[in-house]
Scaffold this motif. Structure first.
Motif, mmCIF file in Angstrom:
data_model
loop_
_atom_site.group_PDB
_atom_site.id
_atom_site.type_symbol
_atom_site.label_atom_id
_atom_site.label_comp_id
_atom_site.label_asym_id
_atom_site.label_seq_id
_atom_site.Cartn_x
_atom_site.Cartn_y
_atom_site.Cartn_z
ATOM 1 N N PRO A 61 47.202 16.425 -57.815
ATOM 2 C CA PRO A 61 46.248 15.688 -56.400
ATOM 3 C C PRO A 61 47.105 15.265 -55.461
ATOM 4 N N VAL A 62 46.181 15.085 -54.630
ATOM 5 C CA VAL A 62 46.110 13.904 -53.380
ATOM 6 C C VAL A 62 45.486 12.772 -54.214
ATOM 7 N N LEU A 63 45.746 11.592 -53.812
ATOM 8 C CA LEU A 63 44.694 10.417 -53.509
ATOM 9 C C LEU A 63 45.075 10.161 -51.550
ATOM 10 N N GLN A 64 43.184 9.589 -51.334
ATOM 11 C CA GLN A 64 43.541 8.753 -50.149
ATOM 12 C C GLN A 64 43.344 7.597 -50.345
ATOM 13 N N ALA A 65 44.317 6.933 -49.468
ATOM 14 C CA ALA A 65 44.173 5.204 -49.851
ATOM 15 C C ALA A 65 43.818 5.084 -48.222
ATOM 16 N N GLY A 66 42.963 4.468 -47.499
ATOM 17 C CA GLY A 66 42.631 4.126 -46.321
ATOM 18 C C GLY A 66 42.930 5.414 -45.278
ATOM 19 N N ILE A 70 48.461 10.419 -50.113
ATOM 20 C CA ILE A 70 49.452 10.582 -51.369
ATOM 21 C C ILE A 70 49.562 11.350 -52.436
ATOM 22 N N GLY A 71 50.618 12.180 -52.232
ATOM 23 C CA GLY A 71 50.946 13.565 -53.049
ATOM 24 C C GLY A 71 51.340 13.084 -54.638
ATOM 25 N N GLN A 72 51.457 14.292 -55.992
ATOM 26 C CA GLN A 72 52.285 14.455 -56.682
ATOM 27 C C GLN A 72 51.678 12.594 -57.671
ATOM 28 N N THR A 73 51.538 13.450 -59.092
ATOM 29 C CA THR A 73 50.998 12.643 -59.688
ATOM 30 C C THR A 73 51.624 11.298 -60.199
ATOM 31 N N SER A 74 53.134 11.319 -60.546
ATOM 32 C CA SER A 74 53.498 10.026 -60.175
ATOM 33 C C SER A 74 53.574 9.434 -59.850
ATOM 34 N N ASN A 75 53.878 9.876 -58.557
ATOM 35 C CA ASN A 75 53.830 8.960 -57.160
ATOM 36 C C ASN A 75 53.079 8.114 -56.739
ATOM 37 N N ILE A 76 51.606 8.807 -57.084
ATOM 38 C CA ILE A 76 49.862 8.246 -56.893
ATOM 39 C C ILE A 76 49.502 7.124 -57.722
ATOM 40 N N LEU A 77 50.854 7.326 -59.592
ATOM 41 C CA LEU A 77 50.759 6.309 -60.352
ATOM 42 C C LEU A 77 51.395 5.224 -60.142
ATOM 43 N N MET A 78 52.039 5.212 -59.488
ATOM 44 C CA MET A 78 53.065 4.240 -59.258
ATOM 45 C C MET A 78 52.837 3.578 -58.147
ATOM 46 N N PHE A 79 52.546 3.879 -57.793
ATOM 47 C CA PHE A 79 51.085 3.233 -56.571
ATOM 48 C C PHE A 79 49.661 2.681 -57.228
ATOM 49 N N LEU A 80 49.263 3.035 -57.599
ATOM 50 C CA LEU A 80 47.532 2.737 -57.984
ATOM 51 C C LEU A 80 48.018 1.333 -58.892
ATOM 52 N N GLY A 81 49.523 1.584 -59.733
ATOM 53 C CA GLY A 81 49.960 1.022 -60.928
ATOM 54 C C GLY A 81 50.495 -0.029 -60.218
ATOM 55 N N ALA A 82 51.458 -0.237 -58.937
ATOM 56 C CA ALA A 82 51.566 -1.425 -58.630
ATOM 57 C C ALA A 82 50.511 -2.148 -57.867
ATOM 58 N N ARG A 83 49.414 -1.352 -57.154
ATOM 59 C CA ARG A 83 48.012 -2.422 -57.273
ATOM 60 C C ARG A 83 46.597 -2.981 -57.748
ATOM 61 N N HIS A 84 47.113 -2.419 -59.381
ATOM 62 C CA HIS A 84 45.510 -2.730 -59.675
ATOM 63 C C HIS A 84 46.628 -3.201 -60.689
ATOM 64 N N GLY A 85 47.530 -3.522 -61.120
ATOM 65 C CA GLY A 85 48.145 -3.948 -63.003
ATOM 66 C C GLY A 85 48.320 -3.570 -63.599
#
Lengths: 240, 240
Positions: A61-66, A70-85
């Motif tokens: 998976p790849v997540l586009q945020a603006g 962002i690639g790699q599952t754990s990397n995306i989750l680290m990003f989302l986790g920090a931003r969204h509680g």
């Protein structure tokens, strides 16, 4: 109108994309599941193509945020986790969450290799004999080793509520839910036999499954059913 | 006198611990390689044992930093990179470095599975036939796919200096150096054949190899030679 996030992942399977979807759904974050939309596949491929983007990914998976990809599952989750509680606030907790997620990614990769032990480029049917041998090892040794570890993590967590970290749900809990769902789908006999050994993980799974946003998501068209194109595949001969 | 960091990793092999050692050595950070000291093995095992520590790891490497125990290679490098100037300063760069490191960890895991495609608990000799098949796929398809990707990353990096990210060395460069070292050791024929396709990676490797701290480290007793207990193993029959 555009949503804040675009998720790029293969259509038709849960795969690693599902760990990201669960975080987005639990936090009620609007997102577009790009490859499942019309003309979505060329957009997905572009996110992987070095010619067109600054930070191409090796695989979805790849997540586009603006402007960020962002690639790699754990990397995306680290990003989302920090931003969204969905992650602890302090550095030590963040690192611990990431460590646990990486360990979940490790067993997910091993679950994939049970049906593709020789080559990802060949069909399951071309490596069925080796898949049986690898699955046997996975069922007898690897699933218990990983689940023992995660059961211990949940049991020893001093926080209340039965979660993996502290006293609140984090993306690690969502991923443990998905791991158990996937293992139950792929190896139902094995998991039925093992279930009594993992009361804390079973309770955690059930708590996640009962979250209103997860209930709604799982009942929706957005949740792709498990199938034999994904990472967790049910081949009865691999669950003897 | 205690050093700021204690590294816990199996004695006698480079393995995943080597990615952490290279970061510590390049940044000239004092550390103790615990398992290589007297009575080190019980200390290593304790870092993995849930009964004795708050955040036990599923597997080494584990880094102890003050009261924190940090597991998973990419997680340790993210922590060290941020603290010791081996990673970009902005969030986007940090995520990109972590993403690249995770992709390096993916090919490292695949390199391991070339000699253990069926079971990590069994000897190579017990899965030699399957190892040949998996290695063939790895040599023909996976190594080129990963190296194409990393070559593209280095080539398209707008920063000067030939590094993976920006204009300064990061832990990703150290890990790419180690990846190439390991692949050359395990698959010398394959890598000799492929080398001309990867001029940017070869130049990056050579730059890292020429860093004074890396030169000193590689010449020291602290650098364990590659061998057939590690992740990168040279079995001539797997490099036909």
């Amino acid at each position: 109108m555009t949503t804040p996030y675009q998720l790029y992942y293969w259509d038709g399977l849960q795969g690693r994309g599902e760990f990201v979807r669960l975080a987005l759904e639990e936090a009620a974050i609007p997102y577009a599941d790009v490859a499942r939309q019309k003309k979505g596949m060329p957009a997905l491929m572009a996110s992987l193509d070095g010619g067109q983007v600054d930070h191409p990914s090796f695989a979805p998976p790849v997540l586009q945020a603006g402007g960020m990809l962002i690639g790699q599952t754990s990397n995306i989750l680290m990003f989302l986790g920090a931003r969204h509680g969905l992650a602890p606030r302090a550095q030590e907790g963040r690192l611990w969450a990431n460590q646990l997620q990486l360990t979940i990614c490790d067993i997910v990769a091993e679950a994939h290799d049970t049906h593709h032990p020789i080559s990802t480029g060949k069909y399951y049917e071309e490596q069925k004999k080796e898949a049986k041998a690898r699955s046997k090892d996975f069922r007898l040794h690897r699933i218990p080793k990983f689940l023992d570890y995660f059961e211990g993590v949940v049991t020893r967590n001093p926080g209340r509520g039965g979660w993996a970290i502290g006293s609140r749900l984090s993306y690690v809990d969502l991923s443990l839910f998905q791991l158990i769902e996937g293992l139950r789908y792929a190896f139902p006999k094995t998991m039925t036999k093992l279930a009594p050994s993992y009361p804390a993980l079973t309770a955690l799974h059930d708590q996640v499954a009962a979250r209103p946003n997860i209930v709604a998501y799982v009942a929706s068209q957005r949740r792709i059913p498990f199938n034999e194109d994904g990472i967790f595949r049910h081949y009865p001969e691999l669950d003897k």
